[in-house]
Write a protein that holds these residues in place. Structure first.
Motif, mmCIF file in Angstrom:
data_model
loop_
_atom_site.group_PDB
_atom_site.id
_atom_site.type_symbol
_atom_site.label_atom_id
_atom_site.label_comp_id
_atom_site.label_asym_id
_atom_site.label_seq_id
_atom_site.Cartn_x
_atom_site.Cartn_y
_atom_site.Cartn_z
ATOM 1 N N MET A 1 0.814 -1.207 0.000
ATOM 2 C CA MET A 1 0.000 0.000 0.000
ATOM 3 C C MET A 1 0.855 1.268 0.000
ATOM 4 N N TYR A 3 3.497 1.662 -1.577
ATOM 5 C CA TYR A 3 3.862 1.849 -2.978
ATOM 6 C C TYR A 3 2.783 2.660 -3.694
ATOM 7 N N LEU A 4 1.516 2.271 -3.464
ATOM 8 C CA LEU A 4 0.412 2.963 -4.124
ATOM 9 C C LEU A 4 0.264 4.385 -3.569
ATOM 10 N N ARG A 7 2.696 6.459 -5.265
ATOM 11 C CA ARG A 7 2.287 6.753 -6.648
ATOM 12 C C ARG A 7 1.151 7.779 -6.676
ATOM 13 N N HIS A 8 0.252 7.695 -5.700
ATOM 14 C CA HIS A 8 -0.806 8.705 -5.601
ATOM 15 C C HIS A 8 -0.198 10.092 -5.461
ATOM 16 N N GLU B 96 -2.825 5.848 -11.744
ATOM 17 C CA GLU B 96 -1.408 6.193 -11.481
ATOM 18 C C GLU B 96 -0.471 5.079 -11.901
ATOM 19 N N LEU B 97 -1.028 3.885 -12.131
ATOM 20 C CA LEU B 97 -0.168 2.722 -12.382
ATOM 21 C C LEU B 97 -0.200 2.323 -13.851
#
Lengths: 417, 220
Positions: A1, A3-4, A7-8, B96-97
């Motif tokens: 999480m 990681y996400l 990225r957010h 985002e991915l």
């Protein structure tokens, strides 16, 4: 999480930047404001502790009451009536049993040093210029152990007055005020006797204007002569091993002696009261900073949670649970708090370094440190980081919890797209 | 039995609307079943109840012999992660991915992303997305996004695929491509597929149709 979450953050550059700036400015402002206020307070406390005694024992100024002199004049009489009752203040104020005090102080392991003093208000004259000042008579070697005066000498050595012989060390501002120089002679009188010539053997600069322009030091026996109080002392200045205990030690001595015993913080309580007002202001400013930074994080994360409803739905359908979704948004607040806090306190540190160089209160007749005094206490940086982290974490908790409560089916049914 | 629906009822709102009424059926392992019916017949609601995303008001669903009602929240999340793949009408890709990162997202729950990476790449290649592996969703077409979503549903090699109108947002060419992928998965992997569709042509691709009308199973 995590990681996400990362990225957010990097995918929403503008929102991340604004949230970061809120936390950054909060941490930076706290460090600068706290550094400034606490630096000022530390400077003043340092001045008060190192330039004066930690504890001062003073003779009480005794007021004479109507019955105080009855036994002195009429020891046998039973009924005494005064036509004009006695009144006023005793002529001489002295410590009644100085030897008892010396013995007590020498035995007490909490006492680092003490210096008996005779203090007198005097008139000093040079040529046609006269002014009043406070003449402090002390044993120079003992006085040096009680205060920091040895290191504050501008000219000469404090020990130069140790041998007596009517030598005096004068505050530099007082010296300038009467237009005198070291090695010249002053006439000193207590107002009742003939002025006595004293040779100026040195000058000092403490940084407290009231002392620099109003105090002279001389040998104890010389001042006793001026005050016509041979072998008497009216004050004992004491330095203790732990200044934090000064107040409790003073209070314990006050209970068992007729003299007035006061610790440095009681003597300077008016200054310390100003600190309380300053601290209240600082806490208020800190609260506002936390509130503003927190609302910034809250607003932006709240908006993001609304925008990310369908992401939450798909994450939940993939098997990510409520706590993992909470962590996704909470961790964004924590990351922003950490980065904003670290960069904020780091920038705050360099702003403080710059502020330290700004000239402030100096000058030939000025007092103070000559530049702004800033505190670089580790506590300030620790609390700066803590404020950044707490405000951003607390502010992100509500949106994160709201995100965690969303069920995938609610989002899918509401047709999130 | 792969999926057993026992006396499922679902009520919504106040006053309650009876959306599903006494649904009973069984689906064998490796079956490809389409749920059909008119709009409002309750087919999507039934799909979400079968797939554990929603709970029935009454009744019980068993998947691979495990009653969903008896499972703890933790077990249910793990079960969903490892045994179930979802495909929705909207792709629901994380913007985002990249395509590959989206496919690997379910594997991240159990930190298996490195282990599953070759399989994820293989899936994307199978679906004709070898040149789109590192593209973000907004750089993909609607059909490509739905194929990435199917690859994401398959990456954990699930026993079940639940698809809600997977072709609803696609043109006919892409719709047929998606149906072909489902058919291949069903044949090759023996994955049990339950698909909601209102398109009779696509429904015919399934080995069996369960038709709903007014919250009741009309034909199995």
């Amino acid at each position: 999480m995590l990681y996400l979450a990362y990225r957010h953050l990097i995918s929403r550059k503008k929102q991340t930047l604004f949230t970061f700036l809120g936390v950054f400015f909060a941490a930076c402002a706290y460090v600068v404001i706290a550094g400034f206020f606490l630096g000022f307070q530390d400077y003043l406390v340092d001045q008060l502790i190192n330039n004066d005694a930690h504890i001062r024992v003073s003779a009480r100024e005794e007021i004479i009451n109507e019955r105080d002199l009855d036994r002195n004049f009429f020891s046998e009489a039973k009924h005494i009536f005064w036509t004009v009752p006695p009144g006023g203040r005793k002529d001489e104020t002295k410590i009644e049993n100085p030897q008892g005090w010396y013995s007590r102080l020498e035995k007490d392991p909490r006492v680092l040093a003490y210096s008996p003093q005779m203090t007198a208000q005097v008139i000093i004259t040079r040529a046609n210029t006269s002014t009043t000042a406070r003449l402090i008579g002390s044993d120079a070697l003992k006085q040096q152990r009680v205060t920091n005066i040895k290191n504050q000498m501008k000219e000469g050595h404090f020990s130069d007055i140790a041998v007596g012989g009517n030598r005096v060390i004068v505050g530099d501002e007082l010296l300038a005020k009467i237009g005198a120089r070291v090695s010249e002679t002053l006439l000193i009188s207590n107002g009742k006797n003939t002025p006595t010539p004293f040779k100026i053997v040195g000058s000092f600069h403490i940084g407290i204007r009231s002392l620099d322009q109003g105090v002279l030091f001389a040998a104890l026996q010389d001042v006793q002569k001026i005050a016509q109080a041979t072998s008497q002392v009216n004050e004992i200045a004491i330095r203790v091993t732990d200044v934090e205990n000064a107040r409790s030690i003073a209070e314990s001595w006050a209970k068992i002696s007729p003299e007035q015993v006061q610790s440095w913080d009681i003597i300077n309580s008016n200054v310390l009261n100003v600190f309380n007002i300053q601290n209240a202001t600082r806490y208020l400013v800190t609260f506002v900073i936390v509130l503003v930074a927190g609302f910034g994080v809250y607003n932006i994360l709240n908006m993001i949670v609304i925008q990310k409803r369908k992401d939450i739905a798909i994450l939940r359908s993939m098997g990510f649970d409520q706590n993992e979704v909470i962590f996704l948004f909470l961790s964004q607040g924590i990351i922003l708090g950490l980065i904003g806090g670290l960069t904020g306190v780091f920038t705050g540190y360099w702003i403080c370094r710059y502020l330290e160089t700004i000239s402030f209160g100096g000058g030939p007749l000025g007092s103070g440190a000559g530049h702004m005094t800033i505190s670089f206490s580790q506590h300030i940086y620790f609390y700066g980081m803590l404020i950044a982290l707490i405000s951003s974490t607390a502010a992100s908790f509500l949106p994160a919890r709201a995100a965690g409560k969303l069920t995938p089916i609610e989002i899918i049914r509401s047709g999130a797209e | 039995m792969s999926i057993v629906a026992h006396n499922i009822e679902k009520l919504f709102g106040d006053p309650p609307t009876h959306v599903l009424k006494g649904i009973n059926f069984e689906i064998q392992t490796g079956e490809f079943v389409s749920l059909t019916g008119r709009s409002g017949s309750g087919k999507s609601t039934l799909l979400y109840i079968l797939s554990s995303l929603d709970k029935p008001t009454r009744g019980d669903v068993s998947l691979s012999g495990l009653s969903l009602d008896q499972m703890s929240e933790t077990d249910l999340h793990l079960f969903r992660n490892q045994k179930i793949g979802f495909v929705f009408q909207f792709h629901f890709l994380l913007p985002e991915l990249s395509a590959l990162e989206n496919v690997l997202m379910p594997a991240r729950k159990l930190k298996q992303e490195n282990e599953k990476r070759p399989y994820a790449i293989d899936l994307l290649k199978q679906f004709g997305l070898q040149d789109r592996i590192n593209n973000l969703p907004h750089q993909l077409s609607g059909g490509e996004m739905q194929r990435v979503a199917i690859a994401r549903a398959l990456v954990m090699s699930p026993e079940f695929i639940f698809a809600d109108e997977p072709t609803g947002n696609l043109d006919s060419a892409n719709g047929e491509l998606v149906m072909r992928i489902f058919h291949d998965i069903n044949v090759k992997n023996k994955t049990t597929i339950v698909m909601v569709t209102h398109d009779q042509e696509f429904a015919k691709n399934a080995s069996r149709q369960i038709h709903l009308a007014d919250g009741k199973v009309v034909s199995v």
